[in-house]
Write a protein that holds these residues in place. Structure first.
Motif, PDB file in Angstrom:
ATOM      1  N   SER A   1      29.849 -30.715 -18.677  1.00 55.83           N
ATOM      2  CA  SER A   1      30.769 -31.782 -19.056  1.00 55.83           C
ATOM      3  C   SER A   1      31.891 -31.875 -18.037  1.00 55.83           C
ATOM      4  O   SER A   1      32.474 -30.850 -17.648  1.00 55.83           O
ATOM      5  CB  SER A   1      31.337 -31.508 -20.452  1.00 55.83           C
ATOM      6  OG  SER A   1      32.088 -32.607 -20.905  1.00 55.83           O
TER       7      SER A   1
ATOM      8  N   ASN B   1      27.344 -34.689 -18.858  1.00 56.99           N
ATOM      9  CA  ASN B   1      28.165 -35.494 -19.754  1.00 56.99           C
ATOM     10  C   ASN B   1      29.481 -35.808 -19.070  1.00 56.99           C
ATOM     11  O   ASN B   1      30.224 -34.887 -18.716  1.00 56.99           O
ATOM     12  CB  ASN B   1      28.413 -34.747 -21.068  1.00 56.99           C
ATOM     13  CG  ASN B   1      29.225 -35.568 -22.047  1.00 56.99           C
ATOM     14  OD1 ASN B   1      28.993 -36.764 -22.212  1.00 56.99           O
ATOM     15  ND2 ASN B   1      30.194 -34.950 -22.701  1.00 56.99           N
TER      16      ASN B   1
ATOM     17  N   SER C   1      26.366 -40.212 -17.499  1.00 57.48           N
ATOM     18  CA  SER C   1      25.943 -39.226 -18.494  1.00 57.48           C
ATOM     19  C   SER C   1      24.452 -39.404 -18.774  1.00 57.48           C
ATOM     20  O   SER C   1      24.001 -40.493 -19.127  1.00 57.48           O
ATOM     21  CB  SER C   1      26.742 -39.414 -19.788  1.00 57.48           C
ATOM     22  OG  SER C   1      28.113 -39.177 -19.567  1.00 57.48           O
TER      23      SER C   1
END
Length: 124
Positions: free
Chosen positions: A10, A121, A89
């Protein structure tokens, strides 16, 4: 041939990630390798490719932001992703085929091996 991706995670929009793909039992003498991605609700799409001569190709939407490279000594493929956007993403897959042309790793019909993917992400 087996492929194992890593490096997903992320990251905030504008950030960078470097994906890696280690190839094992790699018996190809001439080859292409590349990256595909699949966003939720969408089909898999090609991102970037490289062949055993070092020739590369990118889908137009990734040129200038993403960079594909390889380390032959480590049998490792990389994808450097800069300026990431939330729409980047996706699950990113490493692919390979026994053909010396990056273009033959752009379409799924020529691909012989897929990795299991690594998830990226990008948050806004």
């Amino acid at each position: 041939v087996q492929l194992a991706e890593s490096g997903g995670g992320s990251v905030q929009a504008g950030g960078s990630l470097r994906l890696s793909c280690v190839a094992s039992q790699f018996t190809y003498t001439a080859w292409c390798m590349g990256w595909f991605r699949q966003r939720p609700g969408s089909e898999r799409e090609a991102v970037a490719q490289i062949d055993s001569d070092g020739d590369t190709d990118y889908e137009s939407s990734f040129k200038g932001r993403f960079s594909i490279s390889r380390d032959p000594a480590e049998n490792t493929l990389f994808l450097q992703m800069n300026g990431l956007k939330p729409e980047d993403s996706a699950m990113y897959y490493c692919v390979a085929a026994p053909y010396r042309s990056p273009y033959l790793c752009q379409t799924t019909q020529w691909l012989e091996v897929w990795g299991h993917g690594t998830l990226v992400n990008v948050t806004s």
